[in-house]
Scaffold this active site. Structure first.
Site, short mmCIF file in Angstrom:
data_model
loop_
_atom_site.label_atom_id
_atom_site.label_comp_id
_atom_site.label_asym_id
_atom_site.label_seq_id
_atom_site.Cartn_x
_atom_site.Cartn_y
_atom_site.Cartn_z
N TYR A 31 29.12 43.09 47.03
CA TYR A 31 30.21 43.02 46.06
C TYR A 31 31.51 42.56 46.70
O TYR A 31 32.24 41.74 46.13
CB TYR A 31 30.40 44.39 45.40
CG TYR A 31 31.42 44.37 44.28
CD1 TYR A 31 31.06 43.95 43.01
CD2 TYR A 31 32.74 44.75 44.50
CE1 TYR A 31 31.99 43.90 41.98
CE2 TYR A 31 33.68 44.72 43.48
CZ TYR A 31 33.29 44.29 42.23
OH TYR A 31 34.22 44.24 41.21
N SER B 179 44.86 47.50 41.12
CA SER B 179 43.76 46.82 40.44
C SER B 179 43.50 47.41 39.06
O SER B 179 43.54 48.63 38.86
CB SER B 179 42.48 46.93 41.28
OG SER B 179 41.36 46.42 40.57
N LYS C 2 47.85 34.85 37.15
CA LYS C 2 47.01 34.74 38.35
C LYS C 2 45.75 33.95 38.04
O LYS C 2 45.05 34.24 37.06
CB LYS C 2 46.64 36.14 38.85
CG LYS C 2 45.83 36.17 40.14
CD LYS C 2 45.60 37.61 40.57
CE LYS C 2 44.90 37.72 41.91
NZ LYS C 2 43.51 37.24 41.86
N HIS D 137 40.26 33.52 42.85
CA HIS D 137 39.61 34.84 42.87
C HIS D 137 38.75 35.01 44.11
O HIS D 137 37.67 35.62 44.08
CB HIS D 137 38.75 35.03 41.62
CG HIS D 137 38.73 36.44 41.10
ND1 HIS D 137 39.65 36.91 40.20
CD2 HIS D 137 37.91 37.50 41.36
CE1 HIS D 137 39.39 38.18 39.92
NE2 HIS D 137 38.34 38.56 40.62
N GLY E 62 43.64 39.90 50.75
CA GLY E 62 42.56 40.55 50.03
C GLY E 62 41.53 41.21 50.93
O GLY E 62 41.72 42.31 51.42
#
Length: 423
Positions: A45, A127, A297, A321, A375
């Site tokens: 993930y 988030s 975004k 992303h 990230g």
């Protein structure tokens, strides 16, 4: 806060004393060590991208085409890495991108990241798919800066509630993510047939929301409400059911199980969390419900950037992303110059996707970015060392950037411009 050369010296001094930091400053080792520690589902993930992973690779290779041209004898003894965004001064040109389901890699999840971000003085974008409610994270950050990422759900009342909660807990802006109205074809997750939300992970913003709870009340009281097809009863299914009950707020496992709310919340989330029908016209609804700056975004095309200005948006985040949505898409750094030109300094432009070192940050700023988003690296720090691991990753990157800036002949972020690069 230690300057870059002081942080660097501290690492060497600690090493001389036989004490090493929890996380390595070597990016390749950091990733490998974190993946080794992760559960294979978590690794799929966090690390995985869409399709053949071409966009993930392009986000890195896109930086390589730009070369820094250092200049000499510029007196860089003193330096200043601060920037100004939306009327606030930040000590460095970073923010932490929103990454969901962090409980997959560490039990403190978003809360550990929030504390580390506050410690480092770096804004944290909460988030939408957090493992810890935004209010809890905000409470741990004091006055440190934070933003909130918004996914546009199928229920407008829920959208408005999220925004109002973000305002109430001191967020400095709303980051509306546009590129995930549908889940991309994420082959690593699909190969494992695994989606963490099915276990009740990453939905803490929903289960802590009053509008979502009212929606859940209505769902559970409706005898005609159709749920998803029931899979066959297996040990794996039982584990998932137990997980969803444990993660649902409140005390008393059996009481929560009998209420039907934990699994009902999972089902309701799956039914409502994304909305592929939204258009530019929907942005007016968001503007009506918040006075905060709104950043879009997922912008990669200059025409979309111009349109964002036409619709009164306050900022752009150039992002694909992290390569998780469209395989074969343009890299973020390739898209940046066109978007910057289209915006023409009217609003801030932030770049995320692919940032791994100080040179990447320097290149993005030279191409016109106002700041950059970090990230996966901070998630790897979280995996290896919790709050301290995140903090060390941030300090390593901050020091790397500051030294790169000074060695390239720039004393301030404002001096980093297109002439610092060659292609």
């Amino acid at each position: 806060m230690l300057k870059a050369n002081d942080w660097q010296s501290q690492i060497y001094i600690n090493g001389f004393a036989g004490k090493n930091d929890q996380v390595t400053p070597d990016w390749n080792k950091l990733e490998a060590q974190a993946i080794q520690k992760m559960d294979h589902k978590a690794a799929g993930y966090i690390v995985g991208g869409a399709g053949l992973q071409e966009t993930v690779a392009a986000n890195r290779s896109g930086f390589a085409q730009w070369k820094i041209v250092p200049r000499m004898l510029r007196n860089v003894e003193q330096s200043d890495t601060s920037i100004n965004l939306f009327g606030q001064t930040f000590s460095s040109p970073f923010w932490l991108c929103p990454i969901g389901v962090l409980e997959m890699v560490h039990p403190e999840a978003d809360l550990a990241v929030a504390k580390a971000a506050a410690q480092a003085g770096i804004p944290y974008v909460f988030s939408n798919q957090a493992s810890v409610p935004m209010e809890t994270c905000a409470g741990a950050m004091g006055t440190a800066p934070r933003f909130f990422q918004l996914y546009w759900s199928k229920n407008r009342d829920l959208v408005a509630s999220f925004v109002q909660r973000a305002e109430a807990c001191g967020c400095a802006g709303i980051v509306l993510t546009l590129d995930t109205t549908l889940l991309g074809w994420r082959t690593m997750d699909l190969d494992l047939a695994y989606l963490p939300f099915m276990e009740g992970k990453g939905i803490a913003q929903y289960t802590s929301d009053p509008v979502f709870q009212k929606m859940l009340d209505a769902k559970l009281q409706d005898p005609n409400a159709a749920g998803p097809p029931r899979p066959p009863l297996t040990m794996q299914l039982l584990k998932g059911l137990i997980s969803s009950v444990q993660r649902y707020p409140g005390k008393g496992f059996l009481q929560k199980l009998r209420s039907g709310r934990p699994m009902g919340a999972v089902q309701l989330f799956v039914q409502t969390y994304s909305n592929p029908a939204i258009t530019w016209e929907d942005l007016a609804f968001l503007r009506e419900h918040t006075k905060l700056p709104i950043l879009l975004k997922g912008i990669l095309h200059p025409d979309d950037a111009r349109k964002a200005l036409d619709y009164g948006m306050n900022g752009i985040v150039v992002s694909n992303h992290g390569g998780r949505q469209v395989d074969g898409a343009i890299s973020a750094i390739e898209a940046l110059p066109g978007v910057v030109e289209a915006v023409n300094k009217q609003v801030p432009v932030i770049l995320d996707s692919g940032i791994r070192g100080g040179a990447d940050v320097f290149k993005a700023l030279a191409l016109g970015a106002s700041a950059v988003g970090l990230g996966r690296p901070y998630v790897y720090g979280l995996t290896l060392g919790g709050q301290q691991g995140v903090y060390e990753v941030l300090r390593h990157l901050m020091a790397d950037f500051e030294l790169t800036m000074r060695l390239a002949g720039c004393r301030r972020v404002e001096e980093i411009e297109r002439g610092c690069l060659n292609v």
